[in-house]
Design an enzyme around this catalytic site. Sequence first.
Site, short mmCIF file in Angstrom:
data_model
loop_
_atom_site.label_atom_id
_atom_site.label_comp_id
_atom_site.label_asym_id
_atom_site.label_seq_id
_atom_site.Cartn_x
_atom_site.Cartn_y
_atom_site.Cartn_z
N SER A 1 0.83 -1.21 0.00
CA SER A 1 0.00 0.00 0.00
C SER A 1 0.86 1.26 0.00
O SER A 1 1.94 1.28 0.56
CB SER A 1 -0.92 0.04 1.23
N LYS B 1 -4.68 -6.66 3.19
CA LYS B 1 -4.62 -5.54 2.25
C LYS B 1 -6.03 -5.21 1.71
O LYS B 1 -6.40 -4.05 1.54
CB LYS B 1 -3.66 -5.85 1.09
N HIS C 1 -7.78 -3.37 4.36
CA HIS C 1 -7.20 -2.01 4.36
C HIS C 1 -7.93 -1.16 3.33
O HIS C 1 -8.33 -0.02 3.59
CB HIS C 1 -5.70 -2.09 4.04
N ASN C 2 -8.10 -1.73 2.14
CA ASN C 2 -8.76 -0.96 1.08
C ASN C 2 -10.23 -0.70 1.39
O ASN C 2 -10.75 0.35 1.05
CB ASN C 2 -8.62 -1.69 -0.27
N GLU D 1 -10.19 2.10 3.59
CA GLU D 1 -9.84 3.25 2.72
C GLU D 1 -11.08 3.79 2.01
O GLU D 1 -11.32 5.01 1.99
CB GLU D 1 -8.79 2.75 1.72
C1 6PG Z 1 -3.13 1.45 -1.75
C2 6PG Z 1 -4.34 1.61 -2.61
C3 6PG Z 1 -4.11 0.99 -3.94
C4 6PG Z 1 -5.14 1.43 -4.97
C5 6PG Z 1 -6.30 0.49 -4.98
C6 6PG Z 1 -7.64 1.09 -4.82
O1 6PG Z 1 -3.29 0.94 -0.67
O2 6PG Z 1 -2.05 1.83 -2.20
O3 6PG Z 1 -5.47 1.03 -2.01
O4 6PG Z 1 -4.00 -0.38 -3.79
O5 6PG Z 1 -5.49 2.74 -4.88
O6 6PG Z 1 -6.16 -0.18 -6.16
O7 6PG Z 1 -8.23 1.18 -6.05
P1 6PG Z 1 -9.72 1.48 -6.37
O8 6PG Z 1 -10.11 2.73 -5.65
O9 6PG Z 1 -9.65 1.69 -7.85
O10 6PG Z 1 -10.53 0.29 -6.02
#
Ligand code: 6PG
Length: 466
Positions: A130, A184, A187-188, A191
């Site tokens: 990430s 991960k 995590h997303n 995010e």
């Molecule tokens: C990170 C991000 C990275 C990327 C993802 C999200 O942790 O560096 O999460 O992995 O931004 O691919 O992508 P989307 O918003 O397109 O789903």
Amino acid sequence: MSKAQIGIYGLGTMGSALALNIAEKGFDVAVTNRETEWIADFIAEAGDLARNLHPFERLEDFVANLATPRVVLFMIPSGKPMDQMIEAVVPLLSPGDTIIDAGNADFHRTRERAAALAGQDIHFVGLGVSGGENGARHGPSMMVGGTDHSWQQLKPVLEAIAARHEGVPCVAHLGPDGAGHFVKTVHNGIEYADMQMIAEIYGLLRNGAAWTPAEISGLFAEWDKGPLKSYLIEITAEILRFHDPETGHPMVDVIKDAAGQKGTGRWTVVEAVRMGQSASTIEAAVGARSWSSEKETRQTVQARLGGAREALELDGATLADAMMAARVLGHAQGFRILAAASGEFGWQLDFARIAEIWRAGCIIRSALLDDIARAFREEPPQTELILSEAFSTRLGQTLPALRRVVSAAVAGGHAVPVMAAALQWVDTMRQGFGGANVIQAQRDYFGHHGFERLGQEGRHHGPWWA
Ligand code: 6PG
């Protein structure tokens, strides 16, 4: 040349950045790419670092020039291309070698691939990386899933290139096979929720209180100096200061309000539901992105149903507390999914360690993660974040603000799906006696499903079956 400590296949944005980062730390890196014409350009642009980068056009030469046991890192799209490359590279490898998938992959696929290769004593690592391009180049946060053998091979390189929080590298071996990719993925998911709640607060101020992007930028910049400090708040404050060179309008005003998504947020939600969990903030964030991409439908609905939103009276301090409460709840839901998966797959995830490696380098890095790491280190260990001493106190202080903001938004016709989901979750969890007794009665009435009765053992039916 001496043989390279690691090989990187895939010189796109992320692969190139990782290769340069590793070379900069003094390791010899073999590099190659499917489109061989990219390789020379990459080396030409690497400057002084080219001395540690060893380009190869043929996969056989690339593999033959790796020190044994070998480490081959793939930074390529995670579906079919990954399967094709595994098929191509495995015949060139020997027992004890490690293949790494460093892309965002579905952890189920990672588990299958690891199991399929284990019979040949080839180790398969799912590596969550990430921090975007800048992170990969100068210090990402990394989540490792794989065998102890692979971790021993990778540790020196990954610890050297990782982001550091007070000197401690933001990388950890979290468990076997899919553990790193799953962490991960979550995590997303967090995010997505965090990005959406920031966007919701922006929307309330912009559309409900007529603040300019510059004024909102100022508020976020203030927040970034206190407990809400985070990379996502920081970059949003920065983004909102930009103007479009073509029209002179604030840059955000000329960007189409249709959010993309590659799938990790959705995977988090699917997995949560499959495990009988609900990550409502993440689900709301994924849903909000999907609705946002239906721009034409939204315009039609606005014309039909009216899009009027009432003016709101909001102050920065109330919004800050609301953001804090929603952020805590979003993270708490993410860690609950991690706990469920850890139990199901026998990973024994170390939640404090996960929070620690998210404190620098990754997209959700924030002051809050420092507090979360500390809460998970509390004795006796507490996996339910909202019950920890620190967070139950913090929620007590900030939930009234979240309630005020969500109430005002709902009454005024403003959409705040993630903040509302956060509030609804905590309001549900605050009810020691909720409304599911009625659901149980209904199920028994129409389907004779039976229910548990308070204070009595066994399965019971209602008098409607007498
Ligand atoms: C990170 C991000 C990275 C990327 C993802 C999200 O942790 O560096 O999460 O992995 O931004 O691919 O992508 P989307 O918003 O397109 O789903």
